[in-house]
Enzyme design. Sequence first.
Site, PDB file in Angstrom:
ATOM      1  N   TYR A  47       0.837  -1.200   0.000  1.00  0.00           N
ATOM      2  CA  TYR A  47       0.000   0.000   0.000  1.00  0.00           C
ATOM      3  C   TYR A  47       0.880   1.262   0.000  1.00  0.00           C
ATOM      4  CZ  TYR A  47      -4.239  -2.601   1.651  1.00  0.00           C
ATOM      5  OH  TYR A  47      -5.312  -3.435   1.795  1.00  0.00           O
ATOM      6  N   SER A  48       1.675   1.437   1.065  1.00  0.00           N
ATOM      7  CA  SER A  48       2.367   2.717   1.302  1.00  0.00           C
ATOM      8  C   SER A  48       3.413   3.013   0.230  1.00  0.00           C
ATOM      9  CB  SER A  48       3.078   2.695   2.656  1.00  0.00           C
ATOM     10  OG  SER A  48       2.172   2.370   3.674  1.00  0.00           O
ATOM     11  N   SER A  82       6.336  -4.742   4.918  1.00  0.00           N
ATOM     12  CA  SER A  82       6.746  -5.727   5.935  1.00  0.00           C
ATOM     13  C   SER A  82       6.826  -7.112   5.298  1.00  0.00           C
ATOM     14  CB  SER A  82       5.735  -5.788   7.078  1.00  0.00           C
ATOM     15  OG  SER A  82       5.633  -4.545   7.700  1.00  0.00           O
ATOM     16  N   GLU A 100     -10.891  -9.774  13.189  1.00  0.00           N
ATOM     17  CA  GLU A 100     -10.795  -9.528  14.635  1.00  0.00           C
ATOM     18  C   GLU A 100     -10.034  -8.232  14.852  1.00  0.00           C
ATOM     19  OE1 GLU A 100     -10.606  -9.291  18.399  1.00  0.00           O
ATOM     20  OE2 GLU A 100      -8.597  -9.799  17.703  1.00  0.00           O
ATOM     21  N   GLU A 142      -2.287  10.034  15.366  1.00  0.00           N
ATOM     22  CA  GLU A 142      -3.034  11.244  14.959  1.00  0.00           C
ATOM     23  C   GLU A 142      -4.259  10.852  14.126  1.00  0.00           C
ATOM     24  OE1 GLU A 142       0.280  10.949  14.706  1.00  0.00           O
ATOM     25  OE2 GLU A 142       0.841  12.381  16.274  1.00  0.00           O
TER      26      GLU A 142
HETATM   27  C1  LIG Z   1       5.959  -1.430  11.738  1.00  0.00           C
HETATM   28  C2  LIG Z   1       5.335  -0.923  10.460  1.00  0.00           C
HETATM   29  C3  LIG Z   1       4.917  -1.829   9.503  1.00  0.00           C
HETATM   30  C4  LIG Z   1       4.380  -1.365   8.305  1.00  0.00           C
HETATM   31  N1  LIG Z   1       4.041  -2.288   7.349  1.00  0.00           N
HETATM   32  C5  LIG Z   1       3.523  -1.857   6.173  1.00  0.00           C
HETATM   33  C6  LIG Z   1       3.200  -2.793   5.143  1.00  0.00           C
HETATM   34  O1  LIG Z   1       3.415  -3.999   5.289  1.00  0.00           O
HETATM   35  N2  LIG Z   1       2.703  -2.328   3.988  1.00  0.00           N
HETATM   36  C7  LIG Z   1       2.451  -1.014   3.780  1.00  0.00           C
HETATM   37  O2  LIG Z   1       1.957  -0.669   2.713  1.00  0.00           O
HETATM   38  N3  LIG Z   1       2.765  -0.081   4.736  1.00  0.00           N
HETATM   39  C8  LIG Z   1       3.297  -0.488   5.915  1.00  0.00           C
HETATM   40  N4  LIG Z   1       3.631   0.423   6.872  1.00  0.00           N
HETATM   41  C9  LIG Z   1       3.486   1.844   6.573  1.00  0.00           C
HETATM   42  C10 LIG Z   1       2.385   2.533   7.368  1.00  0.00           C
HETATM   43  O3  LIG Z   1       1.125   2.146   6.901  1.00  0.00           O
HETATM   44  C11 LIG Z   1       2.625   4.046   7.241  1.00  0.00           C
HETATM   45  O4  LIG Z   1       3.874   4.331   7.856  1.00  0.00           O
HETATM   46  C12 LIG Z   1       1.539   4.838   7.927  1.00  0.00           C
HETATM   47  O5  LIG Z   1       0.329   4.711   7.229  1.00  0.00           O
HETATM   48  C13 LIG Z   1       1.913   6.328   8.036  1.00  0.00           C
HETATM   49  O6  LIG Z   1       2.278   6.826   6.805  1.00  0.00           O
HETATM   50  P1  LIG Z   1       3.649   7.631   6.602  1.00  0.00           P
HETATM   51  O7  LIG Z   1       4.752   6.831   7.220  1.00  0.00           O
HETATM   52  O8  LIG Z   1       3.756   7.960   5.150  1.00  0.00           O
HETATM   53  O9  LIG Z   1       3.486   8.933   7.458  1.00  0.00           O
HETATM   54  P2  LIG Z   1       2.633  10.227   7.054  1.00  0.00           P
HETATM   55  O10 LIG Z   1       1.260   9.815   6.641  1.00  0.00           O
HETATM   56  O11 LIG Z   1       3.419  11.040   6.104  1.00  0.00           O
HETATM   57  O12 LIG Z   1       2.541  10.960   8.435  1.00  0.00           O
HETATM   58  C14 LIG Z   1       3.599  11.787   8.967  1.00  0.00           C
HETATM   59  C15 LIG Z   1       3.064  12.451  10.221  1.00  0.00           C
HETATM   60  O13 LIG Z   1       1.942  13.316   9.872  1.00  0.00           O
HETATM   61  C16 LIG Z   1       0.806  12.948  10.641  1.00  0.00           C
HETATM   62  N5  LIG Z   1      -0.410  13.080   9.835  1.00  0.00           N
HETATM   63  C17 LIG Z   1      -0.600  12.631   8.574  1.00  0.00           C
HETATM   64  N6  LIG Z   1      -1.860  12.906   8.169  1.00  0.00           N
HETATM   65  C18 LIG Z   1      -2.498  13.496   9.204  1.00  0.00           C
HETATM   66  C19 LIG Z   1      -3.811  13.992   9.412  1.00  0.00           C
HETATM   67  N7  LIG Z   1      -4.744  13.905   8.467  1.00  0.00           N
HETATM   68  N8  LIG Z   1      -4.107  14.546  10.624  1.00  0.00           N
HETATM   69  C20 LIG Z   1      -3.153  14.641  11.607  1.00  0.00           C
HETATM   70  N9  LIG Z   1      -1.877  14.199  11.456  1.00  0.00           N
HETATM   71  C21 LIG Z   1      -1.551  13.629  10.281  1.00  0.00           C
HETATM   72  C22 LIG Z   1       1.020  11.489  11.005  1.00  0.00           C
HETATM   73  O14 LIG Z   1       0.280  11.124  12.153  1.00  0.00           O
HETATM   74  C23 LIG Z   1       2.521  11.457  11.248  1.00  0.00           C
HETATM   75  O15 LIG Z   1       2.823  11.912  12.535  1.00  0.00           O
HETATM   76  C24 LIG Z   1       4.200   0.018   8.070  1.00  0.00           C
HETATM   77  C25 LIG Z   1       4.616   0.927   9.048  1.00  0.00           C
HETATM   78  C26 LIG Z   1       5.189   0.473  10.223  1.00  0.00           C
HETATM   79  C27 LIG Z   1       5.655   1.476  11.229  1.00  0.00           C
END
Ligand SMILES: Cc1cc2nc3c(=O)[nH]c(=O)nc-3n(C[C@H](O)[C@H](O)[C@H](O)COP(=O)(O)OP(=O)(O)OC[C@H]3O[C@@H](n4cnc5c(N)ncnc54)[C@H](O)[C@@H]3O)c2cc1C
Length: 391
Positions: A133-134, A166, A249, A375
């Site tokens: 996804y990400s 992951s 779940e 958040e």
């Molecule tokens: C352990 C782990 C496993 C993961 N595994 C996978 C995986 O297998 N596949 C996959 O696709 N992804 C995976 N991810 C990614 C994860 O889904 C993203 O890291 C997460 O969705 C946050 O996106 P970002 O890192 O781009 O941060 P951003 O979305 O860029 O956020 C940066 C900061 O801005 C804040 N923010 C963003 N939008 C808002 C809002 N609307 N309101 C308030 N604050 C906001 C966030 O809270 C954060 O503090 C994993 C992440 C982790 C940590």
Amino acid sequence: MRFAYDSDVEAFREEVRQFIKAELPPEEIRARRGYEGGFSTYKEEYDYTMNFQKKLVEKGWLAMAWPKEFGGSGASHMRQLVYNEEMAYHGAPVGNMGIQWVGPALMLYGTPEQKEKFIPRITGADDWWCTLYSEPGAGSDLASLQTRAVRDGDEWVLNGQKIWTSGGHLADWGWLAARSDPDAPKHRGITMFVVDMKSPGITVRPLINMANRHGFNEVFFQDVRIPNSQVVGEVNRGWYHMAVALDFERSGVGAYAGGRRNIERLVSIAKANPELVARRPSVRYELADRMTEVNVGTFLSYRVAHMQGVGLLPNYEASVSKLFGSEMGQRIALTGMHLLGQAGELRDGSKGEIHDLATGYLQSASSTVAAGTSEIQRGIIATRGLGLPRG
Ligand SMILES: Cc1cc2nc3c(=O)[nH]c(=O)nc-3n(C[C@H](O)[C@H](O)[C@H](O)COP(=O)(O)OP(=O)(O)OC[C@H]3O[C@@H](n4cnc5c(N)ncnc54)[C@H](O)[C@@H]3O)c2cc1C
């Protein structure tokens, strides 16, 4: 008021405990090898995870929440809760994205051929799945994803980059969201695909996290060709398919059961090393606070499971449990650091190490980001729970 499970659920809990005792290596060995009980990271842990999951298949437990027609056992929400609670408390390696959301999405949106091909291999723990996804520019705002899928006759051509994947380095198949219509509004131009991770044009590069573990990856797609038969659901409706591709779940009980075990460990360290407590007496209050939080949080998770059990759809309630559980996990890890003091920084067999809490402390940082940041959870609670206007 008396909270109690039905006797058959309690008997099932006992059966799960006995199974874990018989099938998991002793805790000291698991701790020494760094097995975490989550998605597997390196090959040895992957083998350990798959071996355990094959035993769950034999027991009929791997897909216990799934409907019987798809090879599950249609277990009640209470049985699932108890199962997840015991597995998380003992740190058993039960994480499996195929079971958690890929399979459920295929049940809903897959073609008969896709169901026939993938579902038995998911319930049999024959394939390992990752979630794509990400992207570097799309995390919380996932609908902004840019990986392109272009139709070319009977095939689709994929180009782009995913990140934080992951287990991508160990996966057989990927569950992918890609942009199929760049001109449509962003939620309406996404399509879901299943992708063979060995396809030509896919490059998986490791991302080492700050605890020095390889769990994540970057995944690059360069002119990757996949057949049209690997589209899942309707073209350009992927966003809506993703939204329902959720766990059966969703109580979040695992964070509380694992947290309880971690506090119990800290309490036993404190009892065995009174000089640590004498050095920082306030750690006693911290431990008491953490235990209180675990008990409160456990009921938050039971509430979600109860709602699911009576046919209600938990929404902000699941966010409350996820938010509280992930932040609590970080507080427990910090309390561990306070208890050990400087020795808490030693890790991975460092000389003089008392207990390796540092790895868990570093790993806990990710819990408030993974599966939706704190958040984002607060936003859901504010708007859907409290009815506040969007900011
Ligand atoms: C352990 C782990 C496993 C993961 N595994 C996978 C995986 O297998 N596949 C996959 O696709 N992804 C995976 N991810 C990614 C994860 O889904 C993203 O890291 C997460 O969705 C946050 O996106 P970002 O890192 O781009 O941060 P951003 O979305 O860029 O956020 C940066 C900061 O801005 C804040 N923010 C963003 N939008 C808002 C809002 N609307 N309101 C308030 N604050 C906001 C966030 O809270 C954060 O503090 C994993 C992440 C982790 C940590």
